[in-house]
Scaffold this motif. Sequence first.
Motif, PDB file in Angstrom:
ATOM      1  N   GLU A   1      18.750 -18.957 141.025  1.00  0.00           N
ATOM      2  CA  GLU A   1      18.789 -17.751 140.208  1.00  0.00           C
ATOM      3  C   GLU A   1      17.837 -16.701 140.777  1.00  0.00           C
ATOM      4  OE1 GLU A   1      17.989 -18.608 136.109  1.00  0.00           O
ATOM      5  OE2 GLU A   1      19.210 -20.419 136.113  1.00  0.00           O
ATOM      6  N   GLN A   2      18.103 -15.454 140.392  1.00  0.00           N
ATOM      7  CA  GLN A   2      17.235 -14.335 140.787  1.00  0.00           C
ATOM      8  C   GLN A   2      17.053 -14.270 142.302  1.00  0.00           C
ATOM      9  OE1 GLN A   2      13.599 -14.968 138.568  1.00  0.00           O
ATOM     10  NE2 GLN A   2      14.702 -15.377 136.687  1.00  0.00           N
ATOM     11  N   ALA A   3      18.130 -14.562 143.017  1.00  0.00           N
ATOM     12  CA  ALA A   3      18.083 -14.560 144.482  1.00  0.00           C
ATOM     13  C   ALA A   3      19.325 -13.851 145.013  1.00  0.00           C
ATOM     14  CB  ALA A   3      18.030 -15.989 145.019  1.00  0.00           C
ATOM     15  N   PRO A   4      19.208 -13.122 146.108  1.00  0.00           N
ATOM     16  CA  PRO A   4      20.387 -12.500 146.708  1.00  0.00           C
ATOM     17  C   PRO A   4      21.318 -13.573 147.262  1.00  0.00           C
ATOM     18  CG  PRO A   4      18.479 -12.252 148.138  1.00  0.00           C
ATOM     19  CD  PRO A   4      17.959 -12.815 146.856  1.00  0.00           C
ATOM     20  N   PRO A   5      22.629 -13.288 147.322  1.00  0.00           N
ATOM     21  CA  PRO A   5      23.572 -14.302 147.793  1.00  0.00           C
ATOM     22  C   PRO A   5      23.282 -14.839 149.190  1.00  0.00           C
ATOM     23  CG  PRO A   5      24.737 -12.505 146.718  1.00  0.00           C
ATOM     24  CD  PRO A   5      23.308 -12.066 146.839  1.00  0.00           C
ATOM     25  N   ASP A   6      22.634 -14.034 150.026  1.00  0.00           N
ATOM     26  CA  ASP A   6      22.350 -14.476 151.389  1.00  0.00           C
ATOM     27  C   ASP A   6      20.943 -15.050 151.538  1.00  0.00           C
ATOM     28  OD1 ASP A   6      21.190 -12.005 150.892  1.00  0.00           O
ATOM     29  OD2 ASP A   6      21.278 -11.383 152.994  1.00  0.00           O
ATOM     30  N   ASP A   7      20.297 -15.410 150.429  1.00  0.00           N
ATOM     31  CA  ASP A   7      18.935 -15.943 150.487  1.00  0.00           C
ATOM     32  C   ASP A   7      18.905 -17.208 151.356  1.00  0.00           C
ATOM     33  OD1 ASP A   7      16.465 -17.326 149.866  1.00  0.00           O
ATOM     34  OD2 ASP A   7      16.293 -16.034 148.116  1.00  0.00           O
ATOM     35  N   PRO A   8      18.110 -17.253 152.406  1.00  0.00           N
ATOM     36  CA  PRO A   8      18.062 -18.420 153.286  1.00  0.00           C
ATOM     37  C   PRO A   8      17.503 -19.664 152.618  1.00  0.00           C
ATOM     38  CG  PRO A   8      16.322 -16.866 153.858  1.00  0.00           C
ATOM     39  CD  PRO A   8      17.190 -16.181 152.858  1.00  0.00           C
ATOM     40  N   SER A   9      16.813 -19.498 151.484  1.00  0.00           N
ATOM     41  CA  SER A   9      16.239 -20.653 150.802  1.00  0.00           C
ATOM     42  C   SER A   9      17.325 -21.607 150.310  1.00  0.00           C
ATOM     43  CB  SER A   9      15.386 -20.203 149.612  1.00  0.00           C
ATOM     44  OG  SER A   9      14.310 -19.395 150.023  1.00  0.00           O
ATOM     45  N   ALA A  10      18.451 -21.057 149.849  1.00  0.00           N
ATOM     46  CA  ALA A  10      19.535 -21.914 149.369  1.00  0.00           C
ATOM     47  C   ALA A  10      20.078 -22.787 150.496  1.00  0.00           C
ATOM     48  CB  ALA A  10      20.647 -21.062 148.761  1.00  0.00           C
ATOM     49  N   ALA A  11      20.252 -22.188 151.681  1.00  0.00           N
ATOM     50  CA  ALA A  11      20.731 -22.956 152.836  1.00  0.00           C
ATOM     51  C   ALA A  11      19.709 -24.020 153.234  1.00  0.00           C
ATOM     52  CB  ALA A  11      21.007 -22.017 154.007  1.00  0.00           C
ATOM     53  N   ALA A  12      18.413 -23.673 153.150  1.00  0.00           N
ATOM     54  CA  ALA A  12      17.367 -24.632 153.512  1.00  0.00           C
ATOM     55  C   ALA A  12      17.365 -25.820 152.560  1.00  0.00           C
ATOM     56  CB  ALA A  12      16.009 -23.950 153.508  1.00  0.00           C
TER      57      ALA A  12
ATOM     58  N   SER B   1      32.542 -20.946 152.102  1.00  0.00           N
ATOM     59  CA  SER B   1      32.251 -19.647 152.688  1.00  0.00           C
ATOM     60  C   SER B   1      30.990 -19.082 152.081  1.00  0.00           C
ATOM     61  CB  SER B   1      33.430 -18.701 152.432  1.00  0.00           C
ATOM     62  OG  SER B   1      33.312 -17.531 153.170  1.00  0.00           O
ATOM     63  N   ALA B   2      30.054 -18.645 152.923  1.00  0.00           N
ATOM     64  CA  ALA B   2      28.755 -18.145 152.455  1.00  0.00           C
ATOM     65  C   ALA B   2      28.571 -16.703 152.889  1.00  0.00           C
ATOM     66  CB  ALA B   2      27.629 -19.006 153.017  1.00  0.00           C
ATOM     67  N   PRO B   3      28.241 -15.790 151.956  1.00  0.00           N
ATOM     68  CA  PRO B   3      28.150 -14.372 152.314  1.00  0.00           C
ATOM     69  C   PRO B   3      26.947 -14.076 153.192  1.00  0.00           C
ATOM     70  CG  PRO B   3      27.385 -14.692 150.072  1.00  0.00           C
ATOM     71  CD  PRO B   3      27.925 -16.012 150.545  1.00  0.00           C
ATOM     72  N   ALA B   4      27.112 -13.146 154.097  1.00  0.00           N
ATOM     73  CA  ALA B   4      25.992 -12.698 154.930  1.00  0.00           C
ATOM     74  C   ALA B   4      25.146 -11.678 154.195  1.00  0.00           C
ATOM     75  CB  ALA B   4      26.519 -12.100 156.231  1.00  0.00           C
ATOM     76  N   ALA B   5      25.740 -10.982 153.235  1.00  0.00           N
ATOM     77  CA  ALA B   5      25.008 -10.009 152.424  1.00  0.00           C
ATOM     78  C   ALA B   5      25.845  -9.709 151.200  1.00  0.00           C
ATOM     79  CB  ALA B   5      24.746  -8.730 153.223  1.00  0.00           C
ATOM     80  N   LEU B   6      25.233  -9.084 150.202  1.00  0.00           N
ATOM     81  CA  LEU B   6      25.955  -8.767 148.982  1.00  0.00           C
ATOM     82  C   LEU B   6      27.003  -7.689 149.254  1.00  0.00           C
ATOM     83  CD1 LEU B   6      26.116  -9.253 145.920  1.00  0.00           C
ATOM     84  CD2 LEU B   6      24.571  -7.322 145.625  1.00  0.00           C
ATOM     85  N   PRO B   7      28.283  -8.003 148.998  1.00  0.00           N
ATOM     86  CA  PRO B   7      29.329  -7.018 149.248  1.00  0.00           C
ATOM     87  C   PRO B   7      29.192  -5.810 148.326  1.00  0.00           C
ATOM     88  CG  PRO B   7      30.227  -9.234 148.998  1.00  0.00           C
ATOM     89  CD  PRO B   7      28.809  -9.288 148.553  1.00  0.00           C
TER      90      PRO B   7
END
Length: 484
Positions: A462-473, A422-428
């Motif tokens: 690190e130093q990235a919001p949970p919904d950062d698209p870079s991680a998915a890329a 499960s991947a967050p869409a934004a920081l809760p």
Amino acid sequence: MNIPLRRVALVCGALLFSLLANITYLQTLGVRRFGADPRDQRALLARFAHPRGDILTYDGRTIVRSRPSRRGPYEYRRVYTNGEMYAPVTGHIALHQATGVEQAENGVLSGDDPKVRMRRLINDGDAGGADVRLTIRERVQWAAYQGLRSTGRPGAAVAVDPATGAILALASYPSYDPGAYSTLNADRLVRVDQRLSHDPSRPLLNRALERSYPPGSAFTVVTAAAALASGEYTPVSRVVAPGRLPLPGGSRHLSNPGGRPCGDGTVALSRAFRGSCDTAFAGLGLHLGQDALRAQAEAFGFGADDLAVPLRAVPSTFPAGLDRAGTALTATGRHLVRATPLMVAMLSAAVANEGVLMRPYLVQDVRLPDGSIINRADASPYRVTLAAPDARQLAAMMAAVTRPGGAGEAIAIPGVEVAAGSAPAALPGVEPAAAGSLRDQAVLTAFAPADVPEVAVGVVLEQAPPDDPSAAAIARAILQAALS
């Protein structure tokens, strides 16, 4: 005359006995102390008097080799190809230290291993070392490292074959060039080590194995597994999913993005997983209790200190003595739970292999220059994380995450069904007191293909919001490289 001669003989005998006793001590009990003396150059001369074995990728490309030094008392030095990309795996060997595979496989690389020495002496009399072939695939490692590097953020990525445990990629960024440590000039080596050791970006830190992070929504794989294993839940079981969940013991609350409920406030477990519904998983944690969550986490390997690939990995941890608010937050991957990037990949690998987590490893085989193999890796189970029927249900839930409308849609690959945590869409919205030591980072776990898994990945930025698209890329690039 007899008395003086007898006295002289006794003194000479005592001196001879003392000399023999001292020689015996020096050659047995004292050898380690003298061998560790930095003034003793014999060990260094012996270490670099013969070529060490090569280190190769699984594809057969040599990434570390020995070459004649052409200067000084040391005859050979190490040369590293694409050193920064492979540094977390190969490590380095210097005058007085070694790290990574250079250290873990020093016996066979140096030729000191009895099996290597005997075979080499019998075959050709050469005292050099044996070659080590890794499980690392060049394309997959390149995708992992370049993906991390392109973000400019610290992080790590790991790819594992779920069926065997072979590590296909293990990358950490920022990295360093191991060749800087291959200098045979002691003064220059000190300057190199001081520069890299004091670099604030910590390039010497192997983030894939030596640092653990709050796993965030990737931990909902563990929470969902605990729910299925309890026998109280199936993927269609309804769970409460309000927009704002009061946390026990105070006035704190946990909120979904925007404070919105999932569905109408009560949804199926599979839908809560697909939409990364934090309040639903926090409520699951409260219902299951910390003991059930801890037992499931330990089944995945949390708390284990015996994991070596052969490089040692720091333990991933599940906190002890949680209160109910802490249990709720931990069920969503927050609070004090920590996981290494390797463990993040292992979460998906276990589910992909029908609940059986294979022991991860980096060394495929050890062979002599004539091609004869003297050591070969054997795939072996590490842990049974959950029953096969539950694992198949969880795998189906993870596959739905990457379909259109799912929280992990960004990881999808055309023509390949990808399963993801499960991947967050934004920081809760979590109050700081409830979040504990939560820091911003993007964490993803996934495997593909969903029906016949070949690769599982774990990515941490690190130093990235949970919904950062870079991680998915990055995760998508690694999956594509492993499947191509």
